[in-house]
Design a protein around this motif. Sequence first.
Motif, mmCIF file in Angstrom:
data_model
loop_
_atom_site.group_PDB
_atom_site.id
_atom_site.type_symbol
_atom_site.label_atom_id
_atom_site.label_comp_id
_atom_site.label_asym_id
_atom_site.label_seq_id
_atom_site.Cartn_x
_atom_site.Cartn_y
_atom_site.Cartn_z
ATOM 1 N N ALA A 1 5.834 6.288 -4.458
ATOM 2 C CA ALA A 1 6.326 5.643 -5.714
ATOM 3 C C ALA A 1 6.055 6.174 -6.795
ATOM 4 C CB ALA A 1 4.676 4.744 -5.200
ATOM 5 N N SER A 2 5.130 7.441 -6.686
ATOM 6 C CA SER A 2 5.176 8.215 -7.811
ATOM 7 C C SER A 2 6.538 8.812 -8.034
ATOM 8 C CB SER A 2 3.821 8.811 -7.343
ATOM 9 O OG SER A 2 3.663 9.718 -8.595
ATOM 10 N N GLY B 1 5.906 9.249 -12.460
ATOM 11 C CA GLY B 1 4.946 9.766 -12.467
ATOM 12 C C GLY B 1 4.008 8.331 -12.343
ATOM 13 N N LEU B 2 4.191 7.354 -12.209
ATOM 14 C CA LEU B 2 3.819 5.784 -12.243
ATOM 15 C C LEU B 2 3.935 5.413 -10.474
ATOM 16 C CD1 LEU B 2 3.565 4.879 -15.506
ATOM 17 C CD2 LEU B 2 1.911 5.624 -14.255
ATOM 18 N N ILE C 1 4.788 0.859 2.364
ATOM 19 C CA ILE C 1 3.668 1.068 1.486
ATOM 20 C C ILE C 1 4.422 1.165 0.232
ATOM 21 C CG2 ILE C 1 1.159 1.927 1.398
ATOM 22 C CD1 ILE C 1 1.096 2.331 4.257
ATOM 23 N N SER C 2 4.832 2.207 -0.243
ATOM 24 C CA SER C 2 5.112 3.041 -0.812
ATOM 25 C C SER C 2 5.538 1.622 -1.798
ATOM 26 C CB SER C 2 6.466 3.619 -1.521
ATOM 27 O OG SER C 2 7.722 3.451 -0.634
ATOM 28 N N LYS C 3 6.873 0.813 -1.236
ATOM 29 C CA LYS C 3 7.330 -0.242 -2.523
ATOM 30 C C LYS C 3 6.008 -1.277 -2.987
ATOM 31 C CE LYS C 3 11.333 -0.615 0.265
ATOM 32 N NZ LYS C 3 11.075 0.849 0.502
ATOM 33 N N GLU D 1 14.904 7.708 -0.421
ATOM 34 C CA GLU D 1 13.551 8.355 -0.533
ATOM 35 C C GLU D 1 12.996 9.178 1.350
ATOM 36 O OE1 GLU D 1 12.047 3.274 -0.419
ATOM 37 O OE2 GLU D 1 13.914 3.853 1.411
ATOM 38 N N ILE D 2 14.111 9.209 2.222
ATOM 39 C CA ILE D 2 13.858 10.475 3.319
ATOM 40 C C ILE D 2 13.896 11.250 2.777
ATOM 41 C CG2 ILE D 2 15.264 11.614 5.476
ATOM 42 C CD1 ILE D 2 15.855 8.418 5.987
#
Length: 246
Positions: free
Chosen positions: A42-43, A48-49, A16-18, A218-219
């Motif tokens: 994602a942020s 920060g975005l 989902i983050s992608k 990511e983990i």
Amino acid sequence: MNKLKKQNTELLITTISKMLEGLNHVAVGASSPIPGAAALLASEKGHGLPKVTILGSQKLNHFTDGGKELFDCAAQGRIDAFFLGGGQIDGLANINLVGLGKYPNLFRCFPGSYGSSYLYFLIPRVILFREEHSNRVFVPKVDFISAPGISGKNIYRKGGPYALVTSRCVFKWNIHYKCFVLESLHPSETIEGIKANTGFNFCINKDVKSTLLPTQHEIDLIYGSVGHQIADTYPDFATKQLGLKF
């Protein structure tokens, strides 16, 4: 928590983050720990975005007037992505948040539509998320339409479905053909298995991929800064599903 469940949670968060990369503002509603963690991931990766607003959070809620301000921001075009689910979802991306049976004689009630239809019409990238992937959830036609996936040409609508993410696969929405397209399969899943557990018809990408697995970076973020941030709103999720200790 078993290892397989933990790996699936990691996969859903990173997948989902992608879908949120490059956006400016992502809002997350109630009872959404996995989408919330995905937005935070994602942020973190985007320095920060997107900005993340999680309703119910003490630290990550940028609104001062709760849901009312969320609706105002959506109408002003200040929210790029949001998440919706449902007790039922059909092949036209309609969602049912009211209940099962012929309305008003329902034999089972869900939490209610709240502002789902309003937000579905206004927010450009609505990601449908339902962890359970079964025929009882993904049906040929929902019993009640809380929020419609598509609208007539004479109806102004800038928002709508972008993708449907489940514990088995990822569907992308094709606005031209008005159908879900099977985009990727999670580990150990097959196209035949998806068909057997999906009550609605869907299109199949001629090059169905395997869903990308999380990277070690990511983990590390999920069990580091992201996990500690999401624990502010969802402490049970952080401790029971991520296994974090505070």
